[in-house]
Design a protein around this motif. Structure first.
Motif, PDB file in Angstrom:
ATOM      1  N   LYS A  90       0.862  -1.194   0.000  1.00  0.00           N
ATOM      2  CA  LYS A  90       0.000   0.000   0.000  1.00  0.00           C
ATOM      3  C   LYS A  90       0.896   1.241   0.000  1.00  0.00           C
ATOM      4  O   LYS A  90       1.716   1.396  -0.866  1.00  0.00           O
ATOM      5  N   ASN A  91       0.748   2.115   0.990  1.00  0.00           N
ATOM      6  CA  ASN A  91       1.552   3.335   1.056  1.00  0.00           C
ATOM      7  C   ASN A  91       2.807   3.174   1.912  1.00  0.00           C
ATOM      8  O   ASN A  91       3.533   4.141   2.120  1.00  0.00           O
ATOM      9  N   ASN A  92       3.031   1.971   2.416  1.00  0.00           N
ATOM     10  CA  ASN A  92       4.222   1.731   3.228  1.00  0.00           C
ATOM     11  C   ASN A  92       5.448   1.579   2.342  1.00  0.00           C
ATOM     12  O   ASN A  92       5.364   1.057   1.229  1.00  0.00           O
ATOM     13  N   HIS A  93       6.570   2.000   2.852  1.00  0.00           N
ATOM     14  CA  HIS A  93       7.835   1.789   2.155  1.00  0.00           C
ATOM     15  C   HIS A  93       8.242   0.341   2.382  1.00  0.00           C
ATOM     16  O   HIS A  93       8.109  -0.187   3.479  1.00  0.00           O
ATOM     17  N   CYS A  94       8.716  -0.320   1.353  1.00  0.00           N
ATOM     18  CA  CYS A  94       9.049  -1.741   1.493  1.00  0.00           C
ATOM     19  C   CYS A  94      10.271  -1.978   2.376  1.00  0.00           C
ATOM     20  O   CYS A  94      10.511  -3.105   2.794  1.00  0.00           O
ATOM     21  N   LEU A  95      10.994  -0.925   2.703  1.00  0.00           N
ATOM     22  CA  LEU A  95      12.128  -1.064   3.615  1.00  0.00           C
ATOM     23  C   LEU A  95      11.771  -0.702   5.055  1.00  0.00           C
ATOM     24  O   LEU A  95      12.638  -0.684   5.918  1.00  0.00           O
ATOM     25  N   SER A  96      10.485  -0.413   5.302  1.00  0.00           N
ATOM     26  CA  SER A  96      10.056  -0.139   6.677  1.00  0.00           C
ATOM     27  C   SER A  96      10.451  -1.323   7.548  1.00  0.00           C
ATOM     28  O   SER A  96      10.304  -2.473   7.146  1.00  0.00           O
ATOM     29  N   MET A  97      10.949  -1.019   8.727  1.00  0.00           N
ATOM     30  CA  MET A  97      11.472  -2.095   9.576  1.00  0.00           C
ATOM     31  C   MET A  97      10.637  -2.325  10.827  1.00  0.00           C
ATOM     32  O   MET A  97      10.020  -1.420  11.351  1.00  0.00           O
ATOM     33  N   PHE A 103      10.141  -4.799   5.680  1.00  0.00           N
ATOM     34  CA  PHE A 103       8.827  -5.269   5.247  1.00  0.00           C
ATOM     35  C   PHE A 103       8.982  -6.302   4.129  1.00  0.00           C
ATOM     36  O   PHE A 103       8.351  -7.353   4.139  1.00  0.00           O
ATOM     37  N   VAL A 104       9.859  -6.015   3.168  1.00  0.00           N
ATOM     38  CA  VAL A 104      10.024  -6.933   2.039  1.00  0.00           C
ATOM     39  C   VAL A 104      10.609  -8.265   2.501  1.00  0.00           C
ATOM     40  O   VAL A 104      10.223  -9.321   2.002  1.00  0.00           O
ATOM     41  N   GLU A 105      11.504  -8.243   3.469  1.00  0.00           N
ATOM     42  CA  GLU A 105      12.048  -9.496   4.010  1.00  0.00           C
ATOM     43  C   GLU A 105      10.954 -10.308   4.701  1.00  0.00           C
ATOM     44  O   GLU A 105      10.888 -11.530   4.527  1.00  0.00           O
ATOM     45  N   ARG A 106      10.119  -9.630   5.477  1.00  0.00           N
ATOM     46  CA  ARG A 106       9.021 -10.329   6.159  1.00  0.00           C
ATOM     47  C   ARG A 106       8.055 -10.926   5.143  1.00  0.00           C
ATOM     48  O   ARG A 106       7.569 -12.046   5.325  1.00  0.00           O
TER      49      ARG A 106
END
Length: 141
Positions: A90-97, A103-106
């Motif tokens: 959505k509007n979250n950055h994929c590198l949000s931790m 996020f992308v790792e999860r």
């Protein structure tokens, strides 16, 4: 002229993506038994790793982080063979931790677990089906 409709079961399954509160983020569709998904995921993980290494050496400018987010979203879309990144991130950055994990790792870890479970079930079902045909021959030995 008559129009015909061909419907083929492509093996795709719907996976509801929920947040930690159980709220539905969206539904994505994948074919977990498509062996090409493994290759696409490996390529994407390598590319994401390269992007993250570039971030560490280039510093963390806002524009660079924005470009990396876009590039990682493209890699996620490549894994699934269609645009799923907007559904998931959505509007979250994929590198949000969270707890030091992006996020992308999860996402990739969670999807890998689901795909593994489905593949194990499919292999078991295939073995059961095949044993119906091979059992008579194995008993004669």
């Amino acid at each position: 002229m008559a129009k015909y409709n061909l419907e083929i079961d492509d093996g795709a399954v719907g996976i509801d993506v929920n947040n930690q509160n159980g709220e539905l983020i969206g539904t994505i569709y994948i074919n977990p038994t498509d062996f090409n998904i493994i290759e696409r995921a490996e390529r994407a993980q390598n590319r994401i790793r390269e992007l993250l290494e570039g971030l560490e050496t280039d510093g963390e400018s806002a524009e660079k982080i924005k470009q990396i987010d876009k590039a990682i979203r493209e890699q996620v879309d490549n894994i699934f063979n269609y645009e799923v990144s907007d559904i998931i991130f959505k509007n979250n950055h994929c590198l949000s931790m969270k707890n030091g994990i992006t996020f992308v790792e999860r996402l990739i870890d969670s999807m890998s677990q689901i795909i593994q479970k489905i593949l194990e079930r499919e292999v078991e079902e295939s073995n059961d089906r095949m044993s119906k045909y091979t059992a008579p021959y194995l008993m004669k030995q």
